[in-house]
Design a protein around this motif. Structure first.
Motif, PDB file in Angstrom:
ATOM      1  N   LYS A   1       0.810  -1.080  -0.016  1.00  0.00           N
ATOM      2  CA  LYS A   1       0.053  -0.008  -0.072  1.00  0.00           C
ATOM      3  C   LYS A   1       0.732   1.322   0.122  1.00  0.00           C
ATOM      4  O   LYS A   1       2.048   1.219   0.509  1.00  0.00           O
TER       5      LYS A   1
ATOM      6  N   TYR B   1       1.006   5.303   1.093  1.00  0.00           N
ATOM      7  CA  TYR B   1       0.446   6.395   1.981  1.00  0.00           C
ATOM      8  C   TYR B   1       0.638   7.781   1.630  1.00  0.00           C
ATOM      9  O   TYR B   1       1.739   8.150   1.371  1.00  0.00           O
TER      10      TYR B   1
ATOM     11  N   SER C   1      -4.431   5.928   2.548  1.00  0.00           N
ATOM     12  CA  SER C   1      -3.847   4.911   1.753  1.00  0.00           C
ATOM     13  C   SER C   1      -4.208   4.662   0.547  1.00  0.00           C
ATOM     14  O   SER C   1      -5.516   4.825   0.176  1.00  0.00           O
TER      15      SER C   1
ATOM     16  N   PRO D   1      -4.037   1.578  -3.336  1.00  0.00           N
ATOM     17  CA  PRO D   1      -3.649   0.509  -3.578  1.00  0.00           C
ATOM     18  C   PRO D   1      -2.279   0.456  -4.517  1.00  0.00           C
ATOM     19  O   PRO D   1      -1.561  -0.659  -4.662  1.00  0.00           O
TER      20      PRO D   1
ATOM     21  N   SER E   1      -8.478   2.886   5.766  1.00  0.00           N
ATOM     22  CA  SER E   1      -7.311   3.098   5.057  1.00  0.00           C
ATOM     23  C   SER E   1      -6.073   3.260   6.119  1.00  0.00           C
ATOM     24  O   SER E   1      -4.966   3.229   5.720  1.00  0.00           O
TER      25      SER E   1
ATOM     26  N   GLU F   1      -3.575  -5.052   6.699  1.00  0.00           N
ATOM     27  CA  GLU F   1      -3.266  -3.913   5.993  1.00  0.00           C
ATOM     28  C   GLU F   1      -2.294  -2.848   6.865  1.00  0.00           C
ATOM     29  O   GLU F   1      -1.607  -2.300   6.183  1.00  0.00           O
TER      30      GLU F   1
END
Length: 219
Positions: free
Chosen positions: A5, A7, A38, A40, A72, A196
């Motif tokens: 991910k 950010y 966040s 993908p 997120s 996550e």
């Protein structure tokens, strides 16, 4: 393995696109009005950074499993709990920490012949009681869906059989259930999304194995 991910920090101690939550967290923890989210993949993150923050961000406080929206990032002004158990059943303990810095609020003694789910349940109720006593209202995270369900139902539906060695645990469970019946859950109780966000800050970091020092704390 957790999916990669990216950010975006629009407002924080430093702004930009970052590739790990730990780096992002340091820039926003305790920063008033921090704006972050966040994404993908990097292309989306970089485009979002260039365009600036949307008027309404995805709610970072909500969990996909709890509220129907993808989280997120965890809420930093919060507390989290975790339990560790060596064996099933086995030596069990739990603790409560501040999410943003991992500072320990409480750590239980080591209880023999317990389970991880019981520890997580007791930790949740203990944290709820602590917040009520301190007149605090913060999100509470646990990475145990089972313990969260038990807390919401007000009943620890453990399959563990009571024996003399774990009698104290069943006394604590009874007290916890009584507390929930009398007080209820008045703060957000959320699932920590390990895939996550990485390990919950309250994690003991030993995957159920106690050290000699830990064992010495029993009794």
């Amino acid at each position: 393995m957790p999916k990669q991910k990216y950010y975006v920090v629009w407002k924080g101690r430093q702004t930009g696109v970052f590739t790990d939550w730990a780096s992002c967290q340091k820039l926003i923890a305790g920063f008033a009005g921090a704006r972050y989210q966040s994404f993908p993949d990097r292309a989306l993150a970089e485009e979002a950074f260039r365009n600036g923050p949307p008027k309404k961000l995805v709610d970072e406080h909500r969990s996909e499993k709890n509220d129907g929206a993808v989280a997120s990032a965890p809420e930093l002004h919060s507390v989290c709990v975790d339990a560790a158990c060596s064996g099933n059943p086995g030596d069990m303990e739990y603790r409560i920490v501040h999410t943003h810095n991992g500072e320990e609020i409480y750590r239980s003694r080591v209880y023999p012949m317990g389970t991880n789910n019981i520890g997580e349940f007791l930790a949740i109720v203990h944290a709820l009681g602590w917040m009520k006593k301190e007149s605090l209202s913060m999100t509470l995270y646990s990475d145990s869906e089972t313990a969260i369900l038990w807390a919401r139902k007000g009943k620890a539906r453990t399959k563990l059989e009571p024996i003399p060695q774990n009698a104290i645990l069943f006394e604590l469970i009874e007290r916890a259930e009584k507390w929930l019946a009398e007080n209820g859950i008045t703060v957000p109780l959320r699932k920590w999304e390990t895939e996550e966000w990485g390990e919950i800050p309250a994690d003991f970091g030993r995957k159920g194995n106690f050290s000699r020092d830990d064992k010495a704390r029993r009794g």
